[in-house]
Every structure is written in C-alpha cells, then in structure tokens.
Design an enzyme around this catalytic site. Structure first.
Site, mmCIF file in Angstrom:
data_model
loop_
_atom_site.group_PDB
_atom_site.id
_atom_site.type_symbol
_atom_site.label_atom_id
_atom_site.label_comp_id
_atom_site.label_asym_id
_atom_site.label_seq_id
_atom_site.Cartn_x
_atom_site.Cartn_y
_atom_site.Cartn_z
ATOM 1 N N SER A 1 36.271 101.180 118.367
ATOM 2 C CA SER A 1 36.059 99.907 119.062
ATOM 3 C C SER A 1 36.697 99.853 120.450
ATOM 4 C CB SER A 1 36.544 98.733 118.200
ATOM 5 O OG SER A 1 35.759 98.631 117.036
ATOM 6 N N GLU B 1 31.757 109.223 110.029
ATOM 7 C CA GLU B 1 30.396 109.038 109.488
ATOM 8 C C GLU B 1 29.893 110.327 108.829
ATOM 9 O OE1 GLU B 1 28.809 107.503 113.138
ATOM 10 O OE2 GLU B 1 30.052 105.722 112.850
ATOM 11 N N GLY C 1 33.352 100.826 115.054
ATOM 12 C CA GLY C 1 32.223 99.895 115.060
ATOM 13 C C GLY C 1 32.537 98.510 114.546
ATOM 14 N N HIS D 1 33.699 113.702 112.119
ATOM 15 C CA HIS D 1 33.623 112.261 112.391
ATOM 16 C C HIS D 1 33.542 111.513 111.060
ATOM 17 C CE1 HIS D 1 32.026 108.399 113.608
ATOM 18 N NE2 HIS D 1 32.502 108.662 114.818
ATOM 19 N N LYS E 1 25.698 108.858 118.962
ATOM 20 C CA LYS E 1 25.282 108.864 117.544
ATOM 21 C C LYS E 1 23.757 109.047 117.442
ATOM 22 C CE LYS E 1 29.403 106.276 116.515
ATOM 23 N NZ LYS E 1 30.108 105.348 115.658
ATOM 24 N N ASN F 1 29.971 109.022 122.418
ATOM 25 C CA ASN F 1 29.285 109.452 121.201
ATOM 26 C C ASN F 1 28.096 108.528 120.979
ATOM 27 O OD1 ASN F 1 28.499 110.219 118.662
ATOM 28 N ND2 ASN F 1 30.367 109.532 117.613
ATOM 29 N N GLU G 1 40.815 108.396 114.951
ATOM 30 C CA GLU G 1 39.859 107.307 114.812
ATOM 31 C C GLU G 1 40.036 106.631 113.454
ATOM 32 O OE1 GLU G 1 36.204 107.626 117.445
ATOM 33 O OE2 GLU G 1 35.788 108.842 115.700
#
Ligand code: PGA
Length: 260
Positions: A213, A97, A175, A95, A10, A8, A169
């Site tokens: 991560s 985000e 991250g 996701h 992003k 991904n 996730e």
C-alpha cells in the site's frame, strides 16, 4: 544513496497498456539528473515490447516470477534463460500472491533463487512478509526472518552472483490501504538485513525494500529512511499521478541526501 522503485503491474495490463504506461514513466523521468532506479515489472507477454521502449533509458525491466530452472520440462513456466533473452535485469520471487494463490513454498522459491543466481546476472527480489495473524500476535519479526532463512539459507549462490534484494511486504498491507508504521518497518528491515549479513557475510551492501500500500502520500516517509533502500509498488504503480508522486518523493530524498 540511490533509491529503487519497483512497479509491480501484476496481471492488470495488456501489452498495449503496458507500453503506454512505460512511455509515460519515461516521460516523467525526463530531465531528472538525480533519479531513482526504476524497475518496471509487466506481465511476461509484455516484457519484450516494454524492453524496446526502455532500452536506452535508465529504467530497468523486471519479471514478476520465474520457473525453477533455466529451461526444461516445466509446462506453463517461463525460465531464467527466457528472461535474459528479453532483457530482464530483475525478477520478483516469492511474492505473497505467488505463495497464497499458487501455493509456492519456501522450498520452491529457494530453487528459483538458485536458478536465477546461476544465470547471467539477473538479480532476484525476494519478497517476505508476515500474515495478519502473525502481525496481531507480535510475531512479525520472527516470522519474516524464518521465511527468509528458509528461502535463502540453502540456496546455492555462486561466488560473484548478485545478492538477492529483499522486499519486506507484510501480507496484510498488500492492496489493503493500510501499512505498518515506519518504526515497525524499520525494526523488520533491520532484522532482515542482519540475517542477510549473517548468511552472506562481507558483501558491499544488503538492499532491503518496503512494499504494501505504498502511494504518493506515504512514499516519502519510507524513502527518507536511509535503511529503506526503496519501495515495491503494486496498485499505485498503475495510476500515473500516484506513481509520479512516488518518483518525485524518491527524487526529493535523493536530491536532499546528495546535497547534505
Ligand atoms: P500494493 O501491492 O502496493 O497494491 O499494496 C504491493 C505488492 O503486491 O507488491
């Protein structure tokens, strides 16, 4: 068993950078007879060009999001039909985000899942994960199962459409450089798979991935678990060495499993 590795990227790479990285990934896979299913998810703008690069390989193309319908009056959105046109095989949905920065709700994600399922065979990868607070209070399993049920239960999946892949996730692991332990991941992966079995009985398989991560150092520990079908990688997918390390871990696991 084939493992899946989703990169991904992003909003990090432009078109030229995406092409260069896609070519590097292909080179790294050259000559490997047993290799994972690699899915590259560049920005919308780079999808068509990256597709040309990977077209004759086993590497697949994925989008990072989609609009809530095939086509129509959705200013700024990209529809399922567009993703099909540029050769996408997968699309990430929900996701964290998208949920936190763009305010996407389970309801909206459900509409997107339905739109994808009514298309021409793109497979959705639905992301779910608990917050740091839910993790701390021991509510992770309930939280992710609730999220999955809300996004999926009412989604109308026509017969024969591919079942969504689930990506677990944890929000606090994305991250951040910290991850849950493998037993923690397994407990949630099992709960998610059971929920899928209940919602969509009698399917051949119920793939569940882990993301958050993942890097070259820890990938093997997740990938070696037969219950974890692969990994969804953000930051480490942008670094050539790291990503090659993750691919090597998957190859190692798959080679071992095919010989035993
Ligand atoms: P990360 O991101 O690997 O950088 O934690 C994963 C993701 O956002 O899918």
């Amino acid at each position: 068993m084939e493992k899946m590795i989703i990169a991904n990227w992003k909003m990090n790479l432009g078109v030229r950078e995406s092409l260069a990285l896609a070519k590097t990934v292909l080179l790294g896979l050259q000559g490997k007879e047993i290799a994972p299913r690699v899915v590259l998810c560049p920005s919308f703008l780079a999808l068509a060009d990256v597709h040309k690069v990977i077209a004759r390989s086993r590497v697949a193309l994925g989008a990072q999001d989609v609009g809530p319908d095939r086509f129509g009056a959705y200013t700024g959105a990209v529809g399922v039909g567009h993703l099909e046109d540029v050769g996408c095989s997968y699309v990430l949905l929900g996701h964290s985000e998208r949920r936190t920065v763009f305010g996407e709700t389970d309801e909206l994600i459900r509409r997107k899942i339905t739109a994808v399922a009514h298309g021409k065979g793109i497979q959705a990868v639905v992301c779910v994960g608990e917050s740091a607070q839910e993790h701390a209070s021991g509510d992770a399993v309930q939280a992710v199962v609730r999220m999955l049920r809300r996004s999926l239960a009412a989604a109308e999946l026509p017969k024969g459409s591919p079942l969504p892949i689930i990506a677990y996730e944890p929000v606090w692991a994305i991250g951040s450089g910290v991850q849950p332990t493998v037993p923690e991941v397994l407990a949630i992966v099992r709960a998610l798979r059971e929920t899928m079995e209940e919602l969509f009985p009698k399917r051949a398989s119920y793939p569940v991935l882990y993301g958050g991560s993942v890097n070259a150092e820890n990938a093997y520990a997740f990938l070696r678990e037969p219950e974890i079908d692969g990994v969804l990688v953000g930051g480490a997918s942008l670094k050539v060495q790291e990503f090659q390390g993750i691919l090597s871990a998957a190859c190692e696991v798959m080679n071992y499993q095919s010989s035993s």
